[in-house]
Design an enzyme around this catalytic site. Structure first.
Site, short mmCIF file in Angstrom:
data_model
loop_
_atom_site.label_atom_id
_atom_site.label_comp_id
_atom_site.label_asym_id
_atom_site.label_seq_id
_atom_site.Cartn_x
_atom_site.Cartn_y
_atom_site.Cartn_z
N SER A 152 10.52 63.79 108.40
CA SER A 152 9.17 63.41 107.98
C SER A 152 8.83 64.13 106.69
O SER A 152 9.43 65.17 106.38
CB SER A 152 8.18 63.85 109.07
OG SER A 152 6.84 63.76 108.63
N TYR A 165 2.95 69.84 114.54
CA TYR A 165 3.84 68.76 114.08
C TYR A 165 4.67 69.23 112.88
O TYR A 165 5.88 68.99 112.81
CB TYR A 165 3.01 67.53 113.71
CG TYR A 165 3.83 66.32 113.31
CD1 TYR A 165 4.45 65.53 114.29
CD2 TYR A 165 3.97 65.95 111.98
CE1 TYR A 165 5.19 64.40 113.94
CE2 TYR A 165 4.71 64.82 111.62
CZ TYR A 165 5.32 64.05 112.61
OH TYR A 165 6.05 62.94 112.25
P1 NAD Z 1 6.37 54.86 117.17
O1 NAD Z 1 5.41 55.40 118.16
O2 NAD Z 1 6.29 53.43 116.83
O3 NAD Z 1 7.86 55.18 117.65
C1 NAD Z 1 8.16 56.28 118.47
C2 NAD Z 1 8.82 55.74 119.73
O4 NAD Z 1 9.28 56.84 120.50
C3 NAD Z 1 7.85 54.93 120.59
O5 NAD Z 1 8.44 53.70 120.93
C4 NAD Z 1 7.64 55.82 121.81
O6 NAD Z 1 7.40 55.09 123.00
C5 NAD Z 1 8.97 56.56 121.86
N1 NAD Z 1 8.86 57.81 122.59
C6 NAD Z 1 7.90 58.75 122.51
N2 NAD Z 1 8.14 59.75 123.34
C7 NAD Z 1 9.30 59.45 123.97
C8 NAD Z 1 10.07 60.11 124.95
N3 NAD Z 1 9.67 61.28 125.50
N4 NAD Z 1 11.23 59.54 125.37
C9 NAD Z 1 11.62 58.35 124.85
N5 NAD Z 1 10.93 57.68 123.93
C10 NAD Z 1 9.77 58.22 123.50
O7 NAD Z 1 6.19 55.74 115.87
P2 NAD Z 1 7.12 55.91 114.57
O8 NAD Z 1 6.19 56.19 113.45
O9 NAD Z 1 8.11 54.82 114.42
O10 NAD Z 1 7.85 57.30 114.93
C11 NAD Z 1 9.25 57.45 114.97
C12 NAD Z 1 9.62 58.77 114.31
O11 NAD Z 1 9.18 58.74 112.96
C13 NAD Z 1 8.97 59.99 114.96
O12 NAD Z 1 9.95 61.02 115.05
C14 NAD Z 1 7.90 60.37 113.96
O13 NAD Z 1 7.59 61.75 114.00
C15 NAD Z 1 8.56 59.97 112.66
N6 NAD Z 1 7.66 59.82 111.51
C16 NAD Z 1 6.69 58.86 111.50
C17 NAD Z 1 5.84 58.78 110.39
C18 NAD Z 1 4.73 57.76 110.30
O14 NAD Z 1 3.95 57.81 109.34
N7 NAD Z 1 4.62 56.82 111.23
C19 NAD Z 1 6.01 59.64 109.30
C20 NAD Z 1 7.01 60.59 109.35
C21 NAD Z 1 7.85 60.66 110.45
#
Ligand code: NAD
Length: 275
Positions: A152, A165
């Site tokens: 991230s 975070y």
């Molecule tokens: P998202 O919520 O769409 O995807 C995350 C997925 O992980 C979801 O489907 C959720 O159900 C699943 N999940 C959560 N806890 C879980 C668990 N204990 N076991 C199994 N599955 C689980 O959100 P996203 O933005 O696609 O996030 C994915 C990654 O990207 C994360 O690591 C997040 O920190 C990172 N990220 C996101 C952003 C952003 O702006 N959205 C920015 C930087 C990093």
């Protein structure tokens, strides 16, 4: 969905956690387009996994949906075994499942709240990544495969989350470095530091933050006066599909055989201002 055999991941088998939505889903679909022979997708919610299968269209027969929680080594072991049972090997591992802390700053939280956010968020975002690698590394050694972790902007800079975070994402940057060292020369380990994606990213359930999504936080600033302006490459946060290219590059044997311990900053240029 294009046929296998024409992309950067020809014949490879991938395993992606948190692939029922957001960047995990987008990477799964992109890996199929790049010719992956099979992509195992793990998530907690069967309905979400089904949405990835539906979105894959004719590529759905190369997807293996697996229900599990990344905090459970038993779930992960069963999922890795199922992946190898179905596709015969594992080439690419993408630890990605995560939750966010909705920018809960130290001054807006009590010690009890910090403890609750920390326990659940570190369990998923850090221990989950470690357990995912711990159950899969032997298969990757066998295939001379690689790991691409979702990091991230918060792995580098302030204000991508609160202190919990940000600390967790810095920790996963440490995992990239340490695991690249430990698993060389057979397994490459890299990361993609995405940022500012309008996804359904939720918060820790124990703190009541699982009912909100990061998309709702972005939507509050759709008048253009909010944090989206600090992304030099775009005013609105992009579709996750725009961030999948670095995953393909780093996962590709043909194109990244000399890259390990690296993190690609794929965050719309958040860092260029330097403040
Ligand atoms: P998202 O919520 O769409 O995807 C995350 C997925 O992980 C979801 O489907 C959720 O159900 C699943 N999940 C959560 N806890 C879980 C668990 N204990 N076991 C199994 N599955 C689980 O959100 P996203 O933005 O696609 O996030 C994915 C990654 O990207 C994360 O690591 C997040 O920190 C990172 N990220 C996101 C952003 C952003 O702006 N959205 C920015 C930087 C990093």
């Amino acid at each position: 969905m294009s046929d296998p055999g024409i992309g950067w991941l020809d014949g490879d088998v991938a395993f992606i956690t948190g692939a029922g939505s957001g960047i995990g889903q987008a990477v799964a679909l992109r890996f199929l387009q790049e010719g992956a022979k099979g992509v195992a997708i793990l998530g907690r919610d069967p309905g979400r996994l089904e949405s990835t299968v539906t979105a894959a269209g004719t590529g759905a027969d190369r997807l293996l949906p697996l229900v599990g929680d990344v905090r459970s080594s038993a779930d992960l072991q069963a999922a890795v075994d199922a992946t190898i049972g179905r596709f015969g090997k594992l080439d690419v591992l993408v630890p990605n499942a995560g939750v966010w802390d909705f920018n809960k700053s130290i001054s807006r939280t009590t010690p009890d709240e910090i403890e609750a956010i920390y326990d659940e968020l570190f369990d998923i975002n850090v221990k989950g990544y470690l357990l995912t690698v711990s159950t899969a590394w032997r298969a990757l050694v066998e295939s001379h495969g690689n790991i691409v972790m979702t990091l991230s902007n918060a792995a580098f800079y302030a204000a991508g989350g609160g202190p919990v975070y940000t600390a967790a994402k810095h920790a996963t940057r440490g995992l990239v470095t340490q695991l690249a060292y430990e698993l060389a020369p057979k397994v490459r380990v890299n990361g993609v530091a995405i940022g500012g994606l309008r996804t359904d990213l939720r918060g820790p359930a124990s703190t009541g933050m699982s009912e909100r999504s990061i998309e709702q936080s972005f939507a509050k600033h759709d008048d253009g006066r909010g944090p989206n302006l600090w992304l030099p490459l775009h005013h609105a946060s992009p579709d996750p599909v725009d961030s999948t290219g670095p995953y393909v590059l780093l996962a590709s044997r043909r194109n990244a055989s000399v890259i390990t311990g690296a993190v690609v900053n794929a965050d719309g240029g958040i860092g260029v201002r330097g403040f």
